[in-house]
Write an enzyme that holds these catalytic residues in place. Structure first.
Site, PDB file in Angstrom:
ATOM      1  CG  ASP A  17      -2.126  -0.871   1.051  1.00 30.83           C
ATOM      2  OD1 ASP A  17      -2.261  -1.483  -0.025  1.00 30.83           O
ATOM      3  OD2 ASP A  17      -2.920  -0.969   2.007  1.00 30.83           O
ATOM      4  NE  ARG A  98      -0.751   3.616  13.012  1.00 31.64           N
ATOM      5  CZ  ARG A  98      -0.038   2.507  12.861  1.00 31.64           C
ATOM      6  NH1 ARG A  98       1.248   2.485  13.172  1.00 31.64           N
ATOM      7  NH2 ARG A  98      -0.574   1.409  12.383  1.00 31.64           N
ATOM      8  CG  ASP A 127      -3.808   2.758  12.509  1.00 29.42           C
ATOM      9  OD1 ASP A 127      -3.752   3.098  13.710  1.00 29.42           O
ATOM     10  OD2 ASP A 127      -3.563   1.606  12.120  1.00 29.42           O
ATOM     11  CB  SER A 179      -4.208  -6.445   8.148  1.00 28.69           C
ATOM     12  OG  SER A 179      -3.764  -5.174   8.584  1.00 28.69           O
TER      13      SER A 179
HETATM   14  N1  ARG Z   1      -7.514  -2.192  15.933  1.00 26.77           N
HETATM   15  C1  ARG Z   1      -6.261  -1.756  16.410  1.00 26.77           C
HETATM   16  C2  ARG Z   1      -6.265  -0.271  16.572  1.00 26.77           C
HETATM   17  O1  ARG Z   1      -7.111   0.377  16.059  1.00 26.77           O
HETATM   18  C3  ARG Z   1      -5.121  -2.264  15.581  1.00 26.77           C
HETATM   19  C4  ARG Z   1      -4.917  -1.592  14.257  1.00 26.77           C
HETATM   20  C5  ARG Z   1      -3.833  -2.267  13.520  1.00 26.77           C
HETATM   21  N2  ARG Z   1      -3.514  -1.606  12.313  1.00 26.77           N
HETATM   22  C6  ARG Z   1      -3.261  -2.254  11.190  1.00 26.77           C
HETATM   23  N3  ARG Z   1      -2.941  -1.518  10.158  1.00 26.77           N
HETATM   24  N4  ARG Z   1      -3.306  -3.558  11.071  1.00 26.77           N
HETATM   25  O2  ARG Z   1      -5.428   0.270  17.263  1.00 26.77           O
END
Ligand code: ARG
Length: 423
Positions: A17, A98, A127, A179
């Protein structure tokens, strides 16, 4: 100067990506792309290969930034102080990383004179919110571009085709069906068969923890020393917080402690099935909470529970740099001032149990607590205390009795005493 290109700083992960993002930003916006990669302690990451891939995809520069010390000392220290767990379960692995990445993106943007920051998040997750809220707070004058929210590839195959056609290196090995996002604080695993909550997580999703059923038959013990709320040594050996986290991941992972499987409420309104492995984070939170139980005054301890939940919500929802989060941090920090002492943990087959606690600031008083010799607790004071504690409710009950109204929570027994006796 007229043909000098606008610059963009991209949060780059090395995946398909964000590699496509590089090309997309060039083709659709005419940007010159500066890629920034954060080393947050991800497993199995070859940063040099990542850099080569970013350059091969068309980036002008790719900066690999070692953020691990900062992540431990400025972010994971606050998370531990807050015993932070979203929905009482998830220790915020991705959510914590982040804002730190964004701090570096904004720095690089200022250094190279870029007015735009880009990220590769989709339009469906948390994210994107965390990236963009953090950017807006750190520098409200910056523009934001999210190519993965713009393109309409339906499948990974379509993405691969576009990448191949545009000279973006595509993965040659079969990519993971999941993922994954990981760092020092743990690993998040989503997608694939996990999307059906009826499916038990297959064992191949885990890399930091062993299957608890296959863990060694012998338990082992670890002593964690805390100074002002931060772990400072393991089994008496002084170590940095970063090293303690790394070691705890290894120790707790070796017994299969710290696996989570949950339905989580995303900020964007979707429930998602999330699996995590957070061995070190969970073991440290267990130890830290136990030391707080010993050392924090009851009022502070109880009040802090509510603050912890608000803190976790704010961080989950991308508001790390908000003034409210800063204010809550100040409260939390004041509770950690004398939180020093030792916690003894026992690890055994999927479990991490606190089996010993001591601290010079312990508020546990044997003289008050004991049911044995030397009891100093004033039992005579209990009677008057209870009378006044209950007084207002007693007045209320007397009034209702006089009025002939029965309290809804009081139901007469269904059997008489004689009926009980006859059984
Ligand atoms: N659900 C979790 C969060 O919102 C994990 C996110 C993981 N991100 C990913 N790109 N796989 O913090």
């Amino acid at each position: 100067m007229a043909d000098e290109k606008e610059k963009v700083v991209l949060a780059y992960s090395g995946g398909l990506d964000t590699s496509i993002c590089i090309k997309w930003l060039q083709e659709h916006y005419g940007f010159e792309v500066y890629a920034v990669v954060g080393d947050l302690g991800q497993e199995h990451e070859d940063f040099e290969a990542m850099k080569a891939k970013a350059l091969a995809s068309g980036a002008t520069q790719c900066l690999i930034v070692d953020m691990r010390e900062d992540f431990a000392n400025e972010y994971l220290s606050c998370a531990l102080a807050a015993n932070a767990m979203y929905e009482n379960k998830y220790p915020l692995v991705s959510a914590l990383s982040r804002p730190l990445i964004v701090k570096h993106l904004v720095n690089v943007a200022h250094q190279v004179g870029a007015h735009t920051i880009a990220h590769g998040c989709t339009g469906k997750g948390n994210d994107q919110v965390r990236f963009e809220s953090s950017i807006m707070i750190l520098d409200p004058t910056l523009n934001i571009v999210a190519p993965a929210r713009e393109w309409d590839f339906k499948t990974r195959e379509e993405e691969m085709d576009w990448a191949s056609a545009h000279g973006v290196p595509v993965p040659t090995t079969k990519s993971s069906p999941y993922s994954i996002d990981d760092n020092l604080w743990g690993r998040a695993i989503e997608c694939g068969v996990l999307e059906d909550p009826w499916n038990e997580p297959p064992d191949d999703i885990y890399t930091m923890t062993v299957d608890p059923e296959a863990a060694p038959e012998e338990p082992f013990y670890v002593e964690v020393d805390f100074k002002n709320g931060i772990p400072c040594s393991l089994d008496g050996k002084a170590m940095s917080y970063l090293d303690i986290i790394l070691k705890m991941n290894e120790l707790a992972g070796s017994v299969g402690f710290g696996r989570l499987d949950m339905i989580e409420n995303r900020l964007v309104g979707v429930k998602s099935r999330e699996c995590y492995e957070v061995p070190g984070a969970m073991a440290l939170i267990v130890a830290h909470k136990a030391l707080e139980d010993l050392c924090l005054e009851r009022g502070v301890l109880h009040y802090k529970l509510g603050i912890e939940q608000s803190w976790a919500d704010l961080v989950y929802n991308g508001l790390w740099f908000s003034p409210l989060k800063e204010a809550l941090d100040a409260f939390i920090a004041s509770t950690q001032n004398y939180l020093s002492g030792t916690v003894r943990l026992k690890f055994y087959k999927g479990c991490c149990t606190v089996v010993g606690l001591r601290s010079p600031y312990s508020l546990y008083s044997m003289d008050l607590a004991t049911y044995g010799e030397g009891d100093q607790f004033d039992r005579d004071a209990a009677k008057g205390f209870i009378d006044l504690h209950s007084l207002s409710c007693k007045v209320w009950a007397e009034n209702r009795l006089k009025m002939g109204v029965q309290s809804a929570s009081f139901k007469p027994a269904e059997k008489t005493v004689d009926e009980f006796g006859a059984e």
